[in-house]
Design an enzyme around this catalytic site. Structure first.
Site, PDB file in Angstrom:
ATOM      1  N   SER A  57       0.806  -1.220   0.000  1.00 42.38           N
ATOM      2  CA  SER A  57       0.000   0.000   0.000  1.00 42.38           C
ATOM      3  C   SER A  57       0.847   1.282   0.000  1.00 42.38           C
ATOM      4  O   SER A  57       0.454   2.259  -0.656  1.00 42.38           O
ATOM      5  CB  SER A  57      -0.986   0.006   1.171  1.00 42.38           C
ATOM      6  OG  SER A  57      -0.317  -0.018   2.410  1.00 42.38           O
ATOM      7  N   GLU A 100      -8.186   7.560 -23.568  1.00 41.94           N
ATOM      8  CA  GLU A 100      -7.677   7.267 -24.907  1.00 41.94           C
ATOM      9  C   GLU A 100      -8.328   8.173 -25.945  1.00 41.94           C
ATOM     10  O   GLU A 100      -9.520   8.497 -25.842  1.00 41.94           O
ATOM     11  CB  GLU A 100      -7.974   5.803 -25.234  1.00 41.94           C
ATOM     12  CG  GLU A 100      -7.362   5.312 -26.530  1.00 41.94           C
ATOM     13  CD  GLU A 100      -7.596   3.820 -26.712  1.00 41.94           C
ATOM     14  OE1 GLU A 100      -7.971   3.420 -27.831  1.00 41.94           O
ATOM     15  OE2 GLU A 100      -7.409   3.067 -25.729  1.00 41.94           O
ATOM     16  N   SER A 102     -10.047   9.235 -29.454  1.00 45.49           N
ATOM     17  CA  SER A 102     -11.102   8.537 -30.186  1.00 45.49           C
ATOM     18  C   SER A 102     -11.303   9.167 -31.547  1.00 45.49           C
ATOM     19  O   SER A 102     -11.322  10.393 -31.682  1.00 45.49           O
ATOM     20  CB  SER A 102     -12.424   8.602 -29.400  1.00 45.49           C
ATOM     21  OG  SER A 102     -13.503   8.147 -30.183  1.00 45.49           O
ATOM     22  N   ARG A 200       5.442  -7.745 -18.247  1.00 43.72           N
ATOM     23  CA  ARG A 200       5.691  -7.415 -19.651  1.00 43.72           C
ATOM     24  C   ARG A 200       7.159  -7.254 -20.013  1.00 43.72           C
ATOM     25  O   ARG A 200       7.488  -7.070 -21.190  1.00 43.72           O
ATOM     26  CB  ARG A 200       4.886  -6.171 -20.037  1.00 43.72           C
ATOM     27  CG  ARG A 200       3.387  -6.399 -19.951  1.00 43.72           C
ATOM     28  CD  ARG A 200       2.958  -7.598 -20.777  1.00 43.72           C
ATOM     29  NE  ARG A 200       1.576  -8.004 -20.499  1.00 43.72           N
ATOM     30  CZ  ARG A 200       0.956  -9.009 -21.073  1.00 43.72           C
ATOM     31  NH1 ARG A 200       1.592  -9.750 -21.964  1.00 43.72           N
ATOM     32  NH2 ARG A 200      -0.289  -9.310 -20.756  1.00 43.72           N
TER      33      ARG A 200
END
Length: 238
Positions: A57, A100, A102, A200
Site C-alpha cells: 500500500s 484514450e 477517439s 511485460r
C-alpha cells in the site's frame, strides 16, 4: 529524457509524476507519526522490507503519468492492467486511470504499425500463444507487402466514406484495427507500474509490448530507483 521512441512511429512520454522513494517510506511510517525529510539508509531498509514482505500500500502513494502512442494490439494488452487494478489479491485499488483518443471526434491521419520483412516471427513450437524465431526474409517480405496493400485498401475506403459525408465514428470501421496507432494517457501508482513491468518485461511477453515496457522502465526508474529495484527484484507486486 522524457520521451522514448518505440516501434518507429510510437513513443512513451513521461507527462508528470508525484512523489519519490521518500514518499513510500513516509507513507509507511505515518502510523507511527514519524516522517523523514531526506532519504536515508533507514528509509531504504524500510522500502526493502515493504517490498520483500508484500506490504504494497505505501507504493500506491507515489503516482506517475505517461502518454503512450502504440498499436491497438499493444493498447488492448495494456488495458487489462487497468481493468484488473482493483482486483489484486489483498491489495485493493492500486490507482490507475486511462484516457484514450477517439476517432469519433478527430480525423487525424491514421498511422499503422507494419513489421518489416525481417521482423515477422514464426508461431511457437510448444505454446498456443507468443511467437518463435524470425521467419525467412522472403516470406516476411511477402507478408509485409500484403499487409501494406490491405492497410492502404482500408485507408482508401475510410477516406472515401468521410468524403461522402459518413460520420467519423462509423467511417473508422474501415480502418484495419490491430495495427492502428492509438494515443492514451496512463496514470498509475508505482505499485501498478511495477506489476505491469514484472509481467511485460518477461522473455515470453509479446515482443512489441516488451519494447514499451522497456521504455516505461527507462523513464520511471530514475524517479523511484530504490522502489523499482526492490519491486522488480522480489516480484512482490505480481
Amino acid at each position: 529524457m522524457t520521451t522514448i521512441k518505440v516501434l518507429n512511429e510510437g513513443y512513451v512520454r513521461l507527462v508528470d509524476h508525484m512523489g519519490s522513494d521518500l514518499t513510500v517510506a513516509n507513507a509507511a511510517r505515518v502510523s507511527y507519526a514519524k516522517q523523514s525529510f531526506e532519504l536515508s539508509d533507514r528509509d531504504i531498509k524500510l522500502i526493502k522490507f515493504l517490498a520483500r514482505e508484500g506490504h504494497t500500500s505505501p507504493f500506491r502513494h507515489a503516482i506517475t503519468q505517461f502518454e503512450v502512442y502504440a498499436p491497438l494490439m499493444v493498447a488492448r494488452q495494456w488495458w487489462k492492467y487497468v481493468v484488473g487494478s482493483a482486483h489484486y489479491e489483498g491489495t485493493g485499488d492500486s490507482l490507475e486511470a486511462w484516457n484514450e483518443s477517439s476517432r469519433r471526434y478527430i480525423t487525424e491521419e491514421p498511422v499503422f504499425y507494419q513489421p518489416a520483412a525481417g521482423e515477422w516471427r514464426s508461431k511457437p513450437e510448444n505454446s498456443k500463444q507468443g511467437s518463435g524465431d524470425i521467419i525467412a526474409w522472403e516470406l516476411g517480405e511477402k507478408y509485409t507487402r500484403e499487409l501494406q496493400e490491405y492497410t492502404e485498401l482500408g485507408l482508401s475506403k475510410y477516406e472515401a466514406a468521410l468524403a461522402d459525408g459518413i460520420c467519423a465514428e462509423q467511417a473508422r470501421l474501415f480502418l484495419p484495427a490491430y495495427g492502428l496507432f492509438v494515443r492514451w494517457y496512463w496514470t498509475a501508482s508505482v505499485q501498478s507500474v511495477a506489476h505491469f513491468l514484472n509481467q511485460r518485461l518477461e522473455h515470453d511477453a509479446q515482443k512489441e509490448i516488451q519494447e514499451y515496457a522497456k521504455a516505461i522502465l527507462s523513464l520511471i526508474e530514475p524517479l523511484f530507483p530504490v522502489s523499482f529495484d526492490q519491486l522488480l527484484t522480489t516480484g512482490s507486486v505480481d
